[in-house]
Design a protein around this motif. Structure first.
Motif, PDB file in Angstrom:
ATOM      1  N   THR A  39     -10.967 -17.500  25.374  1.00 41.00           N
ATOM      2  CA  THR A  39     -11.495 -17.277  24.034  1.00 41.00           C
ATOM      3  C   THR A  39     -12.942 -16.838  24.152  1.00 41.00           C
ATOM      4  N   VAL A  40     -13.329 -15.847  23.367  1.00 40.76           N
ATOM      5  CA  VAL A  40     -14.695 -15.336  23.394  1.00 40.76           C
ATOM      6  C   VAL A  40     -15.368 -15.684  22.063  1.00 40.76           C
ATOM      7  N   TYR A  41     -16.508 -16.341  22.175  1.00 43.17           N
ATOM      8  CA  TYR A  41     -17.282 -16.757  21.011  1.00 43.17           C
ATOM      9  C   TYR A  41     -18.581 -15.973  20.948  1.00 43.17           C
ATOM     10  N   GLN A  42     -19.112 -15.823  19.737  1.00 44.53           N
ATOM     11  CA  GLN A  42     -20.429 -15.218  19.536  1.00 44.53           C
ATOM     12  C   GLN A  42     -21.409 -16.348  19.240  1.00 44.53           C
ATOM     13  N   LEU A  76     -22.385 -13.390  23.921  1.00 39.48           N
ATOM     14  CA  LEU A  76     -20.971 -13.713  24.102  1.00 39.48           C
ATOM     15  C   LEU A  76     -20.791 -14.865  25.086  1.00 39.48           C
ATOM     16  N   VAL A  77     -19.892 -15.771  24.720  1.00 39.60           N
ATOM     17  CA  VAL A  77     -19.559 -16.914  25.557  1.00 39.60           C
ATOM     18  C   VAL A  77     -18.050 -16.898  25.752  1.00 39.60           C
ATOM     19  N   THR A  78     -17.620 -16.720  26.993  1.00 41.58           N
ATOM     20  CA  THR A  78     -16.201 -16.664  27.320  1.00 41.58           C
ATOM     21  C   THR A  78     -15.774 -18.012  27.870  1.00 41.58           C
ATOM     22  N   VAL A  79     -14.767 -18.610  27.229  1.00 43.71           N
ATOM     23  CA  VAL A  79     -14.296 -19.940  27.608  1.00 43.71           C
ATOM     24  C   VAL A  79     -12.831 -19.846  28.008  1.00 43.71           C
ATOM     25  N   ARG A  91     -18.362 -25.680  18.158  1.00 41.70           N
ATOM     26  CA  ARG A  91     -19.546 -25.564  17.301  1.00 41.70           C
ATOM     27  C   ARG A  91     -20.514 -26.723  17.566  1.00 41.70           C
ATOM     28  N   ALA A  92     -19.977 -27.937  17.668  1.00 44.05           N
ATOM     29  CA  ALA A  92     -20.813 -29.117  17.922  1.00 44.05           C
ATOM     30  C   ALA A  92     -21.490 -29.025  19.294  1.00 44.05           C
ATOM     31  N   ALA A  93     -20.763 -28.521  20.298  1.00 44.23           N
ATOM     32  CA  ALA A  93     -21.334 -28.384  21.641  1.00 44.23           C
ATOM     33  C   ALA A  93     -22.458 -27.355  21.650  1.00 44.23           C
ATOM     34  N   LEU A 101     -23.263 -21.314  16.753  1.00 49.19           N
ATOM     35  CA  LEU A 101     -21.990 -20.633  16.936  1.00 49.19           C
ATOM     36  C   LEU A 101     -21.748 -19.788  15.692  1.00 49.19           C
ATOM     37  N   VAL A 102     -21.686 -18.463  15.876  1.00 45.64           N
ATOM     38  CA  VAL A 102     -21.445 -17.552  14.776  1.00 45.64           C
ATOM     39  C   VAL A 102     -19.950 -17.533  14.473  1.00 45.64           C
ATOM     40  N   GLY A 103     -19.130 -17.579  15.501  1.00 38.34           N
ATOM     41  CA  GLY A 103     -17.675 -17.566  15.346  1.00 38.34           C
ATOM     42  C   GLY A 103     -17.040 -16.907  16.550  1.00 38.34           C
ATOM     43  N   LEU A 104     -15.810 -16.492  16.358  1.00 32.69           N
ATOM     44  CA  LEU A 104     -15.102 -15.797  17.416  1.00 32.69           C
ATOM     45  C   LEU A 104     -15.630 -14.376  17.513  1.00 32.69           C
ATOM     46  N   ALA A 105     -15.712 -13.878  18.732  1.00 36.72           N
ATOM     47  CA  ALA A 105     -16.246 -12.521  18.924  1.00 36.72           C
ATOM     48  C   ALA A 105     -15.146 -11.500  18.757  1.00 36.72           C
TER      49      ALA A 105
END
Length: 105
Positions: A39-42, A76-79, A91-93, A101-105
């Motif tokens: 999953t990729v987050y922004q 971008l943060v890839t998990v 989001r809490a982390a 955390l903006v949301g999913l990228a």
């Protein structure tokens, strides 16, 4: 002059055509791979390697997370995780690390 730390994203795989994960059909945000679910987050506010490390450290503590790769230049943060992650836990982390955390990228 200071040295800048960069965290490289894994190379593209058959399930994704770019290291940023921007190619998924229909704008999908997560992909199943042999290693788990990617999953990729922004994330907003990361500016350097220290920021990347703080985000990586906090997200890595979430149960089921196998790996985390942050890139401050793109936000971008890839998990990679064993199962889908609860977005509120992510989001809490990220919040605990001092970023947004903006949301999913």
């Amino acid at each position: 002059m200071t040295a800048e730390t960069r965290t490289e994203l894994p190379q593209a795989t058959a399930s994704c055509c770019s290291p940023t994960g921007a190619c998924h059909d229909g704008g999908a945000k997560a992909a199943d791979t042999a290693d788990g679910i990617t999953t990729v987050y922004q994330v907003k506010g990361m500016t350097c390697g220290h920021c990347e490390g703080a985000v990586n450290s906090e997200i890595s503590e979430i149960e089921g997370v196998a790996s985390v790769a942050s890139v401050s230049a793109t936000g971008l943060v890839t998990v990679v995780s064993a199962a889908p992650l609860d977005e509120e836990a992510v989001r809490a982390a990220v919040d605990e690390a001092g970023y947004e955390l903006v949301g999913l990228a």
